[in-house]
Write a protein that holds these residues in place. Structure first.
Motif, PDB file in Angstrom:
ATOM      1  N   ALA B 157       0.824  -1.218   0.000  1.00 64.54           N
ATOM      2  CA  ALA B 157       0.000   0.000   0.000  1.00 64.54           C
ATOM      3  C   ALA B 157       0.851   1.259   0.000  1.00 64.54           C
ATOM      4  O   ALA B 157       0.361   2.328  -0.339  1.00 64.54           O
ATOM      5  CB  ALA B 157      -0.917   0.001   1.224  1.00 64.54           C
ATOM      6  N   ASP B 158       2.150   1.145   0.363  1.00 60.02           N
ATOM      7  CA  ASP B 158       2.957   2.366   0.379  1.00 60.02           C
ATOM      8  C   ASP B 158       3.316   2.815  -1.035  1.00 60.02           C
ATOM      9  O   ASP B 158       4.077   3.751  -1.211  1.00 60.02           O
ATOM     10  CB  ASP B 158       4.203   2.201   1.252  1.00 60.02           C
ATOM     11  CG  ASP B 158       4.860   0.857   1.068  1.00 60.02           C
ATOM     12  OD1 ASP B 158       4.466   0.177   0.105  1.00 60.02           O
ATOM     13  OD2 ASP B 158       5.736   0.505   1.856  1.00 60.02           O
ATOM     14  N   LYS B 159       2.760   2.154  -2.038  1.00 60.01           N
ATOM     15  CA  LYS B 159       2.955   2.637  -3.409  1.00 60.01           C
ATOM     16  C   LYS B 159       2.084   3.847  -3.679  1.00 60.01           C
ATOM     17  O   LYS B 159       2.349   4.590  -4.608  1.00 60.01           O
ATOM     18  CB  LYS B 159       2.585   1.542  -4.402  1.00 60.01           C
ATOM     19  CG  LYS B 159       3.500   0.379  -4.298  1.00 60.01           C
ATOM     20  CD  LYS B 159       3.748  -0.257  -5.623  1.00 60.01           C
ATOM     21  CE  LYS B 159       4.986  -1.090  -5.497  1.00 60.01           C
ATOM     22  NZ  LYS B 159       4.985  -2.245  -6.308  1.00 60.01           N
ATOM     23  N   PHE B 160       0.989   3.985  -2.953  1.00 63.95           N
ATOM     24  CA  PHE B 160       0.098   5.109  -3.268  1.00 63.95           C
ATOM     25  C   PHE B 160      -0.234   5.972  -2.063  1.00 63.95           C
ATOM     26  O   PHE B 160      -0.977   6.930  -2.184  1.00 63.95           O
ATOM     27  CB  PHE B 160      -1.198   4.600  -3.919  1.00 63.95           C
ATOM     28  CG  PHE B 160      -1.998   3.691  -3.039  1.00 63.95           C
ATOM     29  CD1 PHE B 160      -2.966   4.213  -2.201  1.00 63.95           C
ATOM     30  CD2 PHE B 160      -1.775   2.332  -3.053  1.00 63.95           C
ATOM     31  CE1 PHE B 160      -3.688   3.379  -1.386  1.00 63.95           C
ATOM     32  CE2 PHE B 160      -2.500   1.497  -2.243  1.00 63.95           C
ATOM     33  CZ  PHE B 160      -3.454   2.023  -1.409  1.00 63.95           C
ATOM     34  N   MET B 161       0.310   5.648  -0.895  1.00 63.92           N
ATOM     35  CA  MET B 161       0.103   6.511   0.269  1.00 63.92           C
ATOM     36  C   MET B 161       1.208   6.281   1.279  1.00 63.92           C
ATOM     37  O   MET B 161       1.839   5.229   1.275  1.00 63.92           O
ATOM     38  CB  MET B 161      -1.257   6.234   0.898  1.00 63.92           C
ATOM     39  CG  MET B 161      -1.389   4.844   1.451  1.00 63.92           C
ATOM     40  SD  MET B 161      -3.074   4.460   1.900  1.00 63.92           S
ATOM     41  CE  MET B 161      -3.266   5.462   3.334  1.00 63.92           C
ATOM     42  N   PRO B 162       1.480   7.291   2.116  1.00 63.60           N
ATOM     43  CA  PRO B 162       2.532   7.100   3.109  1.00 63.60           C
ATOM     44  C   PRO B 162       2.088   6.176   4.226  1.00 63.60           C
ATOM     45  O   PRO B 162       0.931   6.205   4.644  1.00 63.60           O
ATOM     46  CB  PRO B 162       2.783   8.518   3.643  1.00 63.60           C
ATOM     47  CG  PRO B 162       1.559   9.271   3.344  1.00 63.60           C
ATOM     48  CD  PRO B 162       0.914   8.650   2.158  1.00 63.60           C
ATOM     49  N   VAL B 163       3.006   5.332   4.690  1.00 63.36           N
ATOM     50  CA  VAL B 163       2.695   4.387   5.758  1.00 63.36           C
ATOM     51  C   VAL B 163       3.736   4.569   6.868  1.00 63.36           C
ATOM     52  O   VAL B 163       4.923   4.685   6.586  1.00 63.36           O
ATOM     53  CB  VAL B 163       2.723   2.935   5.234  1.00 63.36           C
ATOM     54  CG1 VAL B 163       2.597   1.954   6.369  1.00 63.36           C
ATOM     55  CG2 VAL B 163       1.607   2.708   4.235  1.00 63.36           C
TER      56      VAL B 163
END
Lengths: 176, 249
Positions: B157-163
């Motif tokens: 998911a860190d491809k499209f939002m910061p984690v």
């Protein structure tokens, strides 16, 4: 469940009613299947639904299959059910791949079974089989702007290589 | 022995002399009279006020009152739900109040695989949350795609939002999630956890320390060495910082 002779009887009667529509039959694992000409799928399904002795009135499932590399490549499978007798009959339309960018086409069975709407959309979504006469044929599960037919056997599976200690060497310059 | 070590880490202030004490008393009297000015006043304030900063207080308040968004993606959501239950009781850490609106939430738990069709929706929910906001990626699927290495699932998911925090597991047990949440709290407090390598004195034993075995190509060996140097330097800087922090406090 029609047994093997029962299936042959249905095939013969169907061939009398719609000549040349049945290509072959098979009976395996207690399941009966008619392989039919995709051009005449509506005739076949209509006959199976409305003939008094048959009355397969319920379409339990509709799905697509990709048989690559055998020919004809695609199959659209209709699982019919006669509820009072609890008899199931499978009808498979053998669809050839037109090749290139063209998509295989078959008549939509929505005039006969309204419940097929979403299932035909799903088959279109994953296999790129076009259902002629479908009122709203667009993708149902994949995003609308998705390109490609992901359940076809020549479609890449996707994902990406994961680096473990033992696979590190297979991914060149992963640290860069 | 132990006390000496402690002293070396955080030297205590030397005890003041009686004269020093008298000077401070006089200065306090001057302050009350209003006579104290300039550098004398500065020094008095520096000595007499609790050396804390607003940022620290705010961090403390934020970390102990987090409102997670009610947002489940897949099977991990079941574990996430039980985190609020009395058995695991995230209320101990002040995050039991799950908000149904992203506008009122400040933490998003990505509990499950994110399909490429879901990704824009998740991103929108994240964008709707007010600052400051944090994201926990729970389980293998949302961290790396997990077992779903296919055309339909985003591989991490860190491809499209910061984690902020990745929690491993498939799914992680609620305890693991609570532990991850505690790490997030420490991060918010400005005191992130340096992890087990520090505790067990294992800095430099990362996998790329394998370079020493001689099985790496020159190219790889160079990268390993550089990465190791970075890690050790980062760690000693962190250690220095925390020692400094302890002395200040």
């Amino acid at each position: 469940m029609p047994d093997s002779p029962g299936l042959e009887l249905i095939a013969h009667e169907l061939d009398d009613a719609a000549a040349g529509s049945v290509l072959s039959t098979y009976h395996e694992h207690g399941q009966a299947c008619l392989i039919v000409d995709p051009q005449r799928i509506l005739e076949v399904l209509g006959w199976l639904r409305d003939t008094p002795a048959q009355e397969y009135r319920f379409l339990a499932s509709l799905h697509g299959v990709d048989y690559l590399p055998s020919e004809p490549r695609f199959g659209v499978v209709y699982e019919l059910l006669n509820m009072p007798r609890v008899e199931r009959l499978r009808v498979r339309a053998a669809l050839a791949d037109p090749g290139g960018e063209e998509l295989p086409e078959i008549d939509s069975c929505m005039p006969l079974f309204a419940g097929a709407e979403f299932q035909e959309r799903e088959v279109y979504d994953f296999f790129g089989i076009v259902f002629r006469g479908h009122p709203d044929l667009r993708r149902i599960l994949m995003p609308e702007d998705y390109v490609g037919w992901p359940q076809r056997r020549d479609f890449p599976v996707g994902g990406e290589p994961v680096i473990f200690t033992h696979t590190e060497r297979e991914v060149p310059r992963w640290y860069a | 022995m132990r006390r000496e070590k402690l002293r070396a880490l955080a030297p205590l202030e030397e005890p003041r002399s009686p004269t020093d004490l008298r000077v401070r008393q006089l200065r306090a009297r001057d302050l009350l009279r209003g006579d104290l000015e300039g550098p004398d006043l500065e020094q008095h304030v520096a000595e007499a006020t609790l050396p804390t900063t607003m940022a620290k207080t705010i961090g403390w308040a934020r970390a102990n009152s987090i409102f997670p968004a009610t947002f489940g993606l897949a099977c991990c959501a079941i574990e996430m739900m039980s985190m609020v239950s009395p058995r695991y009781d995230i209320a101990r850490f002040g995050a039991e109040n799950m908000r149904a609106s992203p506008r009122q939430a400040d933490m998003l738990i990505l509990s499950g695989r994110v399909s490429i069709k879901m990704a824009p929706v998740v991103r929108r929910i994240y964008d709707q949350m007010l600052e400051p906001k944090w994201v926990i990626s729970m389980g293998a699927c949302s961290s790396s795609g997990g077992m779903f290495a296919n055309y339909a699932v985003v591989q991490g998911a860190d491809k499209f939002m910061p984690v902020d925090i990745h929690i491993p597991g498939c799914p992680p047990r609620p305890e693991a999630l609570v532990y991850g949440f505690n790490k997030l709290q420490r991060m918010i407090l400005g005191n992130p956890d340096s992890g087990w390598r520090r505790r067990y004195k294992a800095i430099g034993t990362e996998e790329w320390a394998r370079a020493a075995t001689g099985t790496a190509s020159p190219d790889e060996a160079e990268a390993y060495a550089a990465a190791r140097e970075l890690s050790v330097a980062y760690d000693s800087a962190r250690a220095q910082e925390s020692r400094q922090g302890r002395r200040d406090a």
